[in-house]
Design an enzyme around this catalytic site. Sequence first.
Site, PDB file in Angstrom:
ATOM      1  N   SER A 120      -2.612  12.139  -6.546  1.00 34.83           N
ATOM      2  CA  SER A 120      -1.965  13.342  -5.922  1.00 34.83           C
ATOM      3  C   SER A 120      -2.287  14.799  -6.366  1.00 34.83           C
ATOM      4  CB  SER A 120      -0.519  13.362  -6.050  1.00 34.83           C
ATOM      5  OG  SER A 120       0.413  14.052  -4.815  1.00 34.83           O
ATOM      6  N   ASP A 174       1.992   7.212   3.473  1.00 37.93           N
ATOM      7  CA  ASP A 174       2.192   7.999   2.521  1.00 37.93           C
ATOM      8  C   ASP A 174       2.817   9.491   3.384  1.00 37.93           C
ATOM      9  OD1 ASP A 174       2.066  10.090   0.625  1.00 37.93           O
ATOM     10  OD2 ASP A 174       0.059   9.649  -0.101  1.00 37.93           O
ATOM     11  N   HIS A 219       3.518   6.795  -1.079  1.00 40.03           N
ATOM     12  CA  HIS A 219       2.770   7.957  -2.156  1.00 40.03           C
ATOM     13  C   HIS A 219       3.021   7.132  -3.346  1.00 40.03           C
ATOM     14  CE1 HIS A 219       1.174  11.599  -2.914  1.00 40.03           C
ATOM     15  NE2 HIS A 219       2.106  11.852  -3.739  1.00 40.03           N
TER      16      HIS A 219
END
Length: 238
Positions: A120, A174, A219
Amino acid sequence: MPTSLKHLKISPKEAHTATVIFLHGLGDSGHGWLPVAKMLWSSFPNVKWILPHAPTIPVSLNHGMAMPSWFDIRHLDKLDNSENDDEQGMLETLKSVDELIQAEVDSGIPENRIVLGGFSQGGAISVLNMLTTKRKLAGVVALSTWVPLNHKIVQMMSEHAKDIPVFWGHGTNDPVVDYRFGQRSVDFLVQKCGYKLLSQGTTFARPGIRFESYPGMPHSSCPQEIEDLKSWLMEALK
């Protein structure tokens, strides 16, 4: 040389010949990826693992409240509209990450035996490093992330950036860094930056981006992604 970033370190069980540096995501710490590093550790007996901790800073996305973050984030729905990116914060973090890399070089590990990666927000820093660094790294890992500063990054690119191998993984479900940002980022690297996209089923190539999608993954990571990453690392650090 001393480094400003606090970090976890897992020493190799045999002679140290390579290093993996992995940056966590927003609000996390190096401890968040320690289980994954330990999972991979036994397959890479000569690799040192370094898991840095981001500094605690005010984050606009968190209403200005302080949290561990590599740079300020203002929104998540416009990640490919980079003109509002925290460029100063990103560049400061790049310097800190480069200190970690330089410390490994000073200890005798060549640049082409060092892999930089992240998840991320940490992945965005790793991608930015890849595009702008003068170092010829063994590879870059980009998980559930995006290309930052895309409005000017082509002008910032180093001449050998596109020669660095990339593993890019992203989950299709996600809800934080939308899958489409991952797709657009890989397309951007191919179309604007000259990267080569590997054909489906190809484990590794130098140069080349291996892009893997994980159906249903949110995620986070998943066992298949870790297995794919392991196979890629085996080749990158061969």
